[in-house]
Every structure is written in C-alpha cells, then in structure tokens.
Design an enzyme around this catalytic site. Structure first.
Site, PDB file in Angstrom:
ATOM      1  N   TYR A   8       0.804  -1.310   0.162  1.00 30.07           N
ATOM      2  CA  TYR A   8      -0.094  -0.189  -0.050  1.00 30.07           C
ATOM      3  C   TYR A   8       0.893   1.261  -0.075  1.00 30.07           C
ATOM      4  CZ  TYR A   8      -0.024  -0.458   5.230  1.00 30.07           C
ATOM      5  OH  TYR A   8       0.352  -0.557   6.656  1.00 30.07           O
ATOM      6  N   GLU A   9       0.054   2.359  -0.225  1.00 22.00           N
ATOM      7  CA  GLU A   9       0.898   3.732  -0.284  1.00 22.00           C
ATOM      8  C   GLU A   9       1.740   3.523  -1.512  1.00 22.00           C
ATOM      9  OE1 GLU A   9      -0.553   6.036   0.775  1.00 22.00           O
ATOM     10  OE2 GLU A   9      -1.649   5.001   2.569  1.00 22.00           O
ATOM     11  N   GLY A  10       1.508   2.782  -2.467  1.00 26.82           N
ATOM     12  CA  GLY A  10       2.273   2.677  -3.563  1.00 26.82           C
ATOM     13  C   GLY A  10       3.315   1.613  -3.424  1.00 26.82           C
TER      14      GLY A  10
END
Length: 580
Positions: A432-434
């Site tokens: 997550y978050e890239g």
C-alpha cells in the site's frame, strides 16, 4: 511480551548523532520548543502511553478483529477507548500548527511516535496513520471555508480521515479512476462510484470520518490529468448521514484490528479540494507524508519482532555453543547463527531509524527554514529519500520479522508467542501507499533521470561532507557514496539509448542506494557511540559483515546492465553479436 518503546535509543540518534535540537532551535518556529530536555520529556511520555495503553491491545486486535454489522464496523474491544484517550492527550496534533489546534512540535518527534505506535499495535496505528497527510493536504490545498470546517478536527484527531483512491479496476493505475463528481449550484459536488481497500473507511472510533476521494468531473479528460480531489464527510454539518455506504470489510492476512472497507458513494455530497483536474497534485501531498509513516511501520514492526526474538533467545537453552565448557546447554543467543540474525536485524533497525529521523528533521527544515536554499535542499532530500525508505524499510520489515520468527523455531509458527502476527501484519506495507516497485520507478525514472542524476549527486555530496575521511568507516562510506554518484550518471546515459533499462534495474538501484545511505548512517553512529559501547558495537559489526556486502552485488547488477547498453551502442552494428 508486549512491545516496549526505548526512548534512550531514539534520543541518542536524534540528539547526539543528528544534532537535531541545535538545528531545530535555529528555526524561528521551534525557538522555544526544540531543546533536548523538552524533546526527551515528550518522547518519554509518548513511550509511556504507547507501552501502557496501545501495546496491550495488540493481541486483542489480531484475534478478535473488527466486526462488520449491517453497514457498521465495530472495533476490537478497547480500541475506541484507547483512541479517545490518544487524541484527547494531543498525540495526533504533535506536529500540527498551533493555530490549527496542534502543538507545533517538530515532525521528527511525530516520526518517532508513529514508529513506536506501529511496533506496539500496527492495526490500531492504521486509524490515525493518515491524519498527518490529510492535514497537510487540506492545509495546502483546501478552501478557507473547508479549512474552517474540518482542519482543526483533523489536526487534533477528533475526526479521522481516509484516502479513497483505489477502485476494483484501477489499482496503481490511477488514471483509470471512474468515480464521478457532479457539480451543484451551491458549489458542492455529488459523488458516485465505488472505492476498495479503504483503511478505516467505516468505524466507531470517532463521531465523523473525513474522506478525501479521487474522482473525475464531467467532461474531464481521460487519464491522470483529468482527476480531481473531493472532501466528503461521513456526517454532514446538519448532522445527517452522507450517502456513503460501507458494503463490506475485507478478510485479510493481517491487520485484523484495522477495517479495510469497500465504500459506495451514492451521490454523496462533497467539496472540491484544490483546483479541478489537479487532484493528484493535492493527493500526493498526502501520499508523500503517508509514505514516510509506512517506512516507519517497517522499522517499528521489525523492532517489535526483534524485541520478542531477543527476549526469547536470552531464555531458551539448546545444545552447547562450540567450545563451551560444562555440561549445561547454552542460551540460543550465544549460538553464532542466532546472534547473526539478531545483530543483523538490529543493524537494519538502527540504520533505518537514523535515515528516517533525518528525513523527519528535513521535513521540519523544508517547512520552517527562513533561508530559501536551506528549504530547497531539505525538500530535495525528502523527495529522493522518501521512496527509498518506504520500499527498503518495508521489505526489511517483512524479511526481518520472518528472520526473527526463525529464532523461535517451531514456537514462532504458533500464535502463542506473537511473532507470527508481525510477519502477517507488515507484509501489506510493501504494497500500500504505492507498491515497492512503483517506489523504485519513482526514484529512478522520475527523480534521478530527469536531471541526469544531479539532485541525487547533491544529496550524496552533502552526506560525504558530514563524514571524516580519517576514520575507516567514514572513508568506506565516502567511497560508496561516490560509486552511487557515478552509477546515477551511468544509468542516465544508458537510459537515453534504451528507455526500458531504468524500469528493469529500478529495484536494484533503490536497494543499492539504501545500502549506501546505511553505510553513511552506521559511520555516523560509530563516530558518536565509541568503540567500547556494546549496545551499538554488535550491530555495527553485523552491518559491515552481513549487510554491506550486498552493496557490491546490487551495484554490479546495475553497472553491468548500464554498461551493456552503453557498450552495445558504442560499437559498430553487429559487433556484439560477432563476439557471441
């Protein structure tokens, strides 16, 4: 075996190694709030709260988890009370501006707090984890009216926030987002669409939830340039429930204490944040802040796994260490294989911490330094180092927690000892978050190549100048930083001949850069801790023996790929084929 924050370790890195109090005291914003004594007091109180209130709820959050009940989410026992105590004590507002209800303290202290929260209870920490990013996003891009209504509630943590990006067909490819926003005569918009993987999209911790939603206005162009950002609260100003529905929460590998929601927007009312069609610009303010916190999740979780493994190794006896006298079995901590695991993971924790804390300090300088050149230099550091930290620290968080599980043998694989939870919980931080692959591409393709490696070279030169070439560890770190400077230039040249190359070597490039930063970090730690300090001596030796050799391997992979492209284009057509 609950996680216990250790303020002395963090304060040594912040105060002694980084010299943060002196740097912060030079900034007008922190002239009265950045002395070492106050920083110690804040962190000691934070450590107490995290250790006594948050950490004991970790197992409950994992084993009982969140419950979905007809559109509502019920948090694990104790979570609501702990969160209410958390925000009322002012912890979410640590680094927010005083005029917004915050305490106006340095961001580096906020970084330490969230590292400890993640180590203590990763599931709980997901709830306030996006507050800082949501606050910065709204503060920089929100209208005065929106800020008046929502900013202080977010800054203090009285209301929690989400970042609603992902859709079922659009994961990392945000340009495919379909959620629609229809403008209304009163200046609001009506949102229609669905979002998935929304952490904290519905819960009972706070009275309201502020959703920041990536969407598309009518007639907006396709792709990422057509995206806008809209703020849509769970509860509207008149007290009515907005048309935002939680359809389910996901059954996950870990993070059972955090609800991961599917949200449906049925003409939900919201308001534009920033300019139409520039939603990603506003959203990236939030995402970049979140990525540093995700890096700290990797560090904190690895520290929690290490604490359990270290405590177990100090009690468990198995066989005799080779060369030991007597008939009694030895503690497994004395066995070389176990000592190597523990010291190596300690090296990653401490080195990663120093780089992360330096990044927190640079955030403070970027926001508050009066000199434009100092702000620019700090912003350059944050832009380059944040994706490195996010990817490297979360990867090591997972791999290192797995290594710590190994210390327990079969006991680590059962739930009783708690270490297997850390392996499950931290795995998603690589996604997550890239994803970590996107972080590597962001670093190399978007940050290093456009200027031919000049920004990266400037950062590496700053680190070089902080080292003393008369010390062996410092001289070695300087050599590796020089190799990284040359490597960035080589890849930039090769990319002109083969645009595909940077995407192929991005992961190795990020990893070798992190290892170079770690060499700098450990040189600085050794310079300040002294050779007689046992606390730092063992991980320093483990870093040199078991971690740093990977630098040459990763460097070689990238160099050979770049040189292969440059060599092929420097020869007459068919020359490379003839050699084969």
């Amino acid at each position: 075996m609950d996680y216990a924050p250790r303020p002395d370790d963090s304060l040594f890195l912040i105060d002694t190694v980084l010299g943060a109090p002196a740097q912060l005291a030079a900034l007008p914003a922190f002239a009265d709030s950045a002395d070492a004594a106050l920083m110690r007091q804040v962190l000691e109180e934070a450590g107490r709260f995290v250790g006594e209130v948050v950490a004991p709820l970790n197992r409950t959050g994992d084993e009982i988890g969140c419950r979905f009940d007809n559109g509502a989410v019920v948090s694990p026992p104790g979570f609501k009370e702990a969160y209410q105590a958390f925000w009322q004590a002012g912890w979410p507002a640590l680094s927010a501006a005083v005029e917004d209800g915050g305490q106006g303290l340095p961001a580096v202290l906020d970084a330490v707090l969230y590292e400890w929260l993640s180590g203590a209870n990763h599931g709980f920490t997901m709830a306030p984890g996006l507050l800082h990013g949501a606050y910065e996003c709204l503060r920089h891009h929100g209208s005065e009216e929106l800020k008046a209504r929502y900013l202080s509630k977010i800054a203090t943590g009285e209301w929690l926030a989400t970042m609603a990006l992902t859709e079922a067909h659009a994961g990392s490819d945000l340009g495919r987002v379909r959620t629609r926003a229809t403008p209304q005569a009163d200046g609001s918009v009506l949102l229609s669409g669905s979002k998935i993987f929304i952490s904290g999209g519905e819960h009972d911790l706070t009275d309201n939830i502020v959703h920041l939603v990536l969407c598309r206005l009518p007639d907006a162009p396709e792709g990422p340039k057509g995206l806008s950002l809209v703020l849509a609260p769970k509860v509207l100003e008149d007290g009515t429930r907005n048309a935002i529905h939680c359809e389910r929460i996901e059954e996950k590998m870990g993070l059972h204490g955090s609800p991961t929601c599917v949200l449906r927007f049925d003409e939900a009312r919201g308001w534009l944040v920033g300019e139409a069609g520039k939603g990603l610009n506003a959203m990236f303010v939030m995402m970049n802040a979140a990525r540093l916190h995700v890096a700290l999740q990797g560090i904190g979780t690895l520290d929690a796994a290490w604490q359990k493994a270290h405590a177990y190794a100090q009690e468990r006896q198995q066989m005799r260490v080779p060369g030991a006298t007597g008939a009694e079995p030895s503690l497994i901590a004395e066995h070389p294989a176990i000592a190597r695991i523990l010291d190596t993971q300690r090296a990653w924790i401490d080195g990663g911490r120093l780089i992360a804390y330096r990044t927190g300090l640079q955030l403070d300088l970027a926001r508050h330094a009066p000199e434009p050149k100092l702000r620019e230099r700090a912003q350059r550091w944050c832009a380059l180092v944040t994706p490195i930290l996010k990817a490297a620290c979360t990867q090591q968080g997972f791999e290192g927690a797995s290594a710590c599980l190994q210390v327990f043998g079969g006991h680590g694989y059962v739930r009783e000892w708690g270490v297997e939870q850390h392996v499950r919980d931290v795995r998603v931080a690589m996604i997550y978050e890239g994803t970590n692959e996107i972080q590597a591409i962001d670093l190399l393709v978007r940050k290093v190549l456009p200027d031919g490696g000049a920004a990266l070279s400037a950062v590496l030169l700053e680190l070089r100048d902080e080292l003393d070439a008369s010390r062996e560890a410092d001289a070695d770190a300087q050599r590796r930083l020089a190799q990284l400077r040359y490597l960035g230039t080589s890849v930039a040249m090769a990319a002109q001949a083969n645009p595909r190359l940077p995407y192929e070597v991005a992961d190795d490039f990020l990893r070798v850069t992190m290892l170079g930063l770690m060499a700098w970090a450990w040189a600085r730690i050794e310079a300040h801790s002294g050779t007689d300090d046992a606390r730092w001596q063992a991980p320093a030796a483990a870093f040199r023996r078991h971690v740093l050799p990977e630098f040459e391997m990763r460097l070689g992979l990238v160099k050979r790929a770049a040189e292969g492209v440059l060599g092929a284009h420097a020869q007459p057509p068919g020359a490379a084929l003839a050699r084969q």
